[in-house]
Design an enzyme around this catalytic site. Structure first.
Site, PDB file in Angstrom:
ATOM      1  N   TYR A 132       0.819  -1.200   0.000  1.00 46.87           N
ATOM      2  CA  TYR A 132       0.000   0.000   0.000  1.00 46.87           C
ATOM      3  C   TYR A 132       0.854   1.251   0.000  1.00 46.87           C
ATOM      4  O   TYR A 132       1.934   1.303   0.554  1.00 46.87           O
ATOM      5  CB  TYR A 132      -1.012   0.011   1.142  1.00 46.87           C
ATOM      6  N   ASP A 170      -2.730  -5.242  18.696  1.00 43.42           N
ATOM      7  CA  ASP A 170      -4.115  -5.232  18.215  1.00 43.42           C
ATOM      8  C   ASP A 170      -5.065  -5.943  19.186  1.00 43.42           C
ATOM      9  O   ASP A 170      -6.257  -5.643  19.217  1.00 43.42           O
ATOM     10  CB  ASP A 170      -4.209  -5.843  16.820  1.00 43.42           C
TER      11      ASP A 170
END
Length: 185
Positions: A132, A170
């Site tokens: 990305y 996370d």
């Protein structure tokens, strides 16, 4: 280039053409003028790539706040992912809403995740590679996260919670209620 605005119109699915022959294929995956025409008109300053070896790896939900807010143009070059964007822009008519798209080496699609959105994905295959482009550099002090399965957002992930493979960071990310005020619309 095929351009599709999703249910949150600021999130754009872009599919560049591939031209194949007996040797393989060629594809122009980024072109400044075509992306600008599609509504993606911020400069990119950093490229990132990740490899997730297991199916079920969840990365996200992540973003960066001011002064290093990032937009991301995400693609999966090997395997497949289910990519998610969550509007975190306070005051936006789609605040707290999410959209998702499957990105894979087969469909060759890319997802534009604008600044002010949380981003995350889950791998649908083993050995999924994701690349990305970012509109700002990584800055640890600007980094924020929201728990991937936050009930306040209600993302309908294509895996069961017990199948999720998460990083330690996370696992302990806060709920979306803590994101209020990160971005203004």
């Amino acid at each position: 280039m095929k351009v599709e605005r999703l249910e949150i119109p600021d999130v754009i699915l872009v599919t560049p053409p591939r031209f194949g022959d007996n040797r393989g294929f060629f594809s122009e995956t980024y072109n400044l003028h075509r992306m600008t025409d599609a509504g993606i008109d911020l400069p990119f300053v950093q490229d990132n790539q990740s490899l997730s070896r297991q199916k079920g790896v969840v990365r996200g939900l992540h973003c960066q706040v001011s002064p290093h807010v990032q937009g991301k143009l995400v693609r999966c070059t090997k395997g497949a992912i289910w990519d998610v964007a969550v509007d975190a822009r306070t005051g936006s008519p789609t605040y707290g809403k999410w959209v998702a798209a499957e990105l894979s080496e087969e469909n060759w699609s890319q997802l534009w995740v604008p600044p002010g959105f949380l981003h995350g994905f889950v791998t649908l295959t083993e050995n999924a590679e994701v690349q990305y482009k970012c509109t700002d550099v990584y800055d640890k002090a600007s980094e924020r996260a929201v728990i991937w399965n936050c009930p306040h957002i209600g993302i309908d992930w294509p895996i069961k919670p017990e199948e999720a493979v998460l990083s330690d960071k996370d696992l302990v990310a806060p709920h979306f209620t803590e994101a209020k005020g990160w971005f203004q619309y």
